[in-house]
Design a protein around this motif. Structure first.
Motif, PDB file in Angstrom:
ATOM      1  N   HIS A   7     -18.958  41.155  53.002  1.00  0.00           N
ATOM      2  CA  HIS A   7     -18.302  40.364  51.829  1.00  0.00           C
ATOM      3  C   HIS A   7     -18.932  38.748  52.291  1.00  0.00           C
ATOM      4  O   HIS A   7     -18.898  38.436  53.404  1.00  0.00           O
ATOM      5  CB  HIS A   7     -16.857  40.100  51.851  1.00  0.00           C
ATOM      6  CG  HIS A   7     -16.180  39.663  51.099  1.00  0.00           C
ATOM      7  ND1 HIS A   7     -15.985  38.411  50.923  1.00  0.00           N
ATOM      8  CD2 HIS A   7     -15.701  40.096  49.523  1.00  0.00           C
ATOM      9  CE1 HIS A   7     -15.372  37.849  49.702  1.00  0.00           C
ATOM     10  NE2 HIS A   7     -15.298  39.028  48.981  1.00  0.00           N
ATOM     11  N   ILE A  41     -11.519  33.623  49.609  1.00  0.00           N
ATOM     12  CA  ILE A  41     -12.756  34.081  49.913  1.00  0.00           C
ATOM     13  C   ILE A  41     -12.798  34.443  51.222  1.00  0.00           C
ATOM     14  O   ILE A  41     -13.504  35.623  51.574  1.00  0.00           O
ATOM     15  CB  ILE A  41     -13.661  33.014  49.368  1.00  0.00           C
ATOM     16  CG1 ILE A  41     -13.732  32.847  47.898  1.00  0.00           C
ATOM     17  CG2 ILE A  41     -15.327  33.303  49.660  1.00  0.00           C
ATOM     18  CD1 ILE A  41     -14.458  31.609  47.346  1.00  0.00           C
ATOM     19  N   GLU A  44     -11.529  37.888  52.230  1.00  0.00           N
ATOM     20  CA  GLU A  44     -12.050  39.128  51.400  1.00  0.00           C
ATOM     21  C   GLU A  44     -11.187  39.391  50.146  1.00  0.00           C
ATOM     22  O   GLU A  44     -11.603  40.397  49.719  1.00  0.00           O
ATOM     23  CB  GLU A  44     -12.874  39.970  52.328  1.00  0.00           C
ATOM     24  CG  GLU A  44     -13.567  39.473  53.592  1.00  0.00           C
ATOM     25  CD  GLU A  44     -14.163  40.747  54.355  1.00  0.00           C
ATOM     26  OE1 GLU A  44     -14.201  41.710  54.025  1.00  0.00           O
ATOM     27  OE2 GLU A  44     -14.305  40.283  55.551  1.00  0.00           O
ATOM     28  N   SER A  47     -13.838  36.386  45.125  1.00  0.00           N
ATOM     29  CA  SER A  47     -15.275  36.375  44.877  1.00  0.00           C
ATOM     30  C   SER A  47     -15.963  34.931  44.878  1.00  0.00           C
ATOM     31  O   SER A  47     -15.383  34.077  44.683  1.00  0.00           O
ATOM     32  CB  SER A  47     -15.457  37.179  43.318  1.00  0.00           C
ATOM     33  OG  SER A  47     -15.047  38.340  43.466  1.00  0.00           O
ATOM     34  N   ILE A  48     -17.270  35.045  45.002  1.00  0.00           N
ATOM     35  CA  ILE A  48     -18.102  33.795  44.732  1.00  0.00           C
ATOM     36  C   ILE A  48     -18.500  33.577  43.262  1.00  0.00           C
ATOM     37  O   ILE A  48     -19.183  34.433  42.933  1.00  0.00           O
ATOM     38  CB  ILE A  48     -19.209  33.669  45.806  1.00  0.00           C
ATOM     39  CG1 ILE A  48     -18.916  34.151  47.333  1.00  0.00           C
ATOM     40  CG2 ILE A  48     -20.322  32.605  45.458  1.00  0.00           C
ATOM     41  CD1 ILE A  48     -18.240  32.867  47.825  1.00  0.00           C
ATOM     42  N   TRP A  67     -25.364  32.592  48.064  1.00  0.00           N
ATOM     43  CA  TRP A  67     -24.207  33.125  47.922  1.00  0.00           C
ATOM     44  C   TRP A  67     -23.888  34.071  46.900  1.00  0.00           C
ATOM     45  O   TRP A  67     -23.190  35.042  46.705  1.00  0.00           O
ATOM     46  CB  TRP A  67     -23.240  32.069  47.743  1.00  0.00           C
ATOM     47  CG  TRP A  67     -23.439  30.906  48.792  1.00  0.00           C
ATOM     48  CD1 TRP A  67     -23.899  29.863  49.032  1.00  0.00           C
ATOM     49  CD2 TRP A  67     -22.798  31.132  50.122  1.00  0.00           C
ATOM     50  NE1 TRP A  67     -24.008  29.391  50.242  1.00  0.00           N
ATOM     51  CE2 TRP A  67     -23.336  30.058  51.096  1.00  0.00           C
ATOM     52  CE3 TRP A  67     -22.144  32.207  50.768  1.00  0.00           C
ATOM     53  CZ2 TRP A  67     -22.728  30.137  52.220  1.00  0.00           C
ATOM     54  CZ3 TRP A  67     -21.656  32.172  52.089  1.00  0.00           C
ATOM     55  CH2 TRP A  67     -21.810  31.068  52.787  1.00  0.00           C
ATOM     56  N   GLN A  71     -22.822  38.137  46.865  1.00  0.00           N
ATOM     57  CA  GLN A  71     -21.585  38.777  46.115  1.00  0.00           C
ATOM     58  C   GLN A  71     -21.932  39.724  45.262  1.00  0.00           C
ATOM     59  O   GLN A  71     -21.371  40.646  45.149  1.00  0.00           O
ATOM     60  CB  GLN A  71     -20.989  37.580  45.544  1.00  0.00           C
ATOM     61  CG  GLN A  71     -19.834  38.030  44.440  1.00  0.00           C
ATOM     62  CD  GLN A  71     -18.758  38.337  45.408  1.00  0.00           C
ATOM     63  OE1 GLN A  71     -18.137  37.505  46.337  1.00  0.00           O
ATOM     64  NE2 GLN A  71     -18.149  39.435  45.388  1.00  0.00           N
ATOM     65  N   TYR A  74     -22.446  43.067  47.438  1.00  0.00           N
ATOM     66  CA  TYR A  74     -21.156  43.404  47.839  1.00  0.00           C
ATOM     67  C   TYR A  74     -20.638  44.176  46.504  1.00  0.00           C
ATOM     68  O   TYR A  74     -20.123  45.264  46.653  1.00  0.00           O
ATOM     69  CB  TYR A  74     -20.169  42.367  48.247  1.00  0.00           C
ATOM     70  CG  TYR A  74     -18.944  42.691  48.725  1.00  0.00           C
ATOM     71  CD1 TYR A  74     -18.698  43.251  49.917  1.00  0.00           C
ATOM     72  CD2 TYR A  74     -17.683  42.575  47.712  1.00  0.00           C
ATOM     73  CE1 TYR A  74     -17.607  43.617  50.233  1.00  0.00           C
ATOM     74  CE2 TYR A  74     -16.596  42.849  48.149  1.00  0.00           C
ATOM     75  CZ  TYR A  74     -16.437  43.660  49.484  1.00  0.00           C
ATOM     76  OH  TYR A  74     -15.053  43.990  49.629  1.00  0.00           O
ATOM     77  N   ASP A  75     -20.517  43.411  45.573  1.00  0.00           N
ATOM     78  CA  ASP A  75     -20.095  44.086  44.417  1.00  0.00           C
ATOM     79  C   ASP A  75     -20.764  45.295  43.838  1.00  0.00           C
ATOM     80  O   ASP A  75     -20.073  46.514  43.455  1.00  0.00           O
ATOM     81  CB  ASP A  75     -20.060  43.024  43.219  1.00  0.00           C
ATOM     82  CG  ASP A  75     -19.153  41.965  43.200  1.00  0.00           C
ATOM     83  OD1 ASP A  75     -18.340  42.050  44.207  1.00  0.00           O
ATOM     84  OD2 ASP A  75     -19.226  40.926  42.556  1.00  0.00           O
TER      85      ASP A  75
END
Length: 94
Positions: A7, A41, A44, A47-48, A67, A71, A74-75
């Motif tokens: 994350h 953030i 975790e 979100s960014i 960044w 994100q 991760y998503d």
């Protein structure tokens, strides 16, 4: 990829907050956001966003793309793992 990407908050904490001796409150003040926003953030649970990516890039002399890519990776990994709905979509263009 079998293992989840980190994350962005974990990376923020491990590579920036801890080595630089920054606190969540201190970073929040620097970024001009609430402590709660940074805490979510770093822990975790948040979100960014594009705005946050710009702020982080300015604060740490990185790019906003760094960044946002963290994100997005991760998503996307979690979306692939958590849902089979996308597998039922059939191609309409070849």
């Amino acid at each position: 990829r079998k293992r989840a990407p980190n994350h962005p908050g974990a990376i923020l904490k491990r590579q920036y907050l801890v080595p630089l001796g920054l606190t969540v409150s201190g970073l929040a003040k620097t970024l001009g956001v609430s402590r709660k926003t940074v805490s979510k953030i770093v822990n975790e649970r948040g979100s960014i966003s594009a705005d946050m990516a710009l702020r982080l890039s300015r604060a740490f002399n990185t790019t906003p793309q760094l960044w946002l890519n963290l994100q997005q990776n991760y998503d996307l990994w979690h979306a692939i793992q958590d849902s089979n709905n996308w597998k039922r979509v059939r191609a309409v263009a070849t």
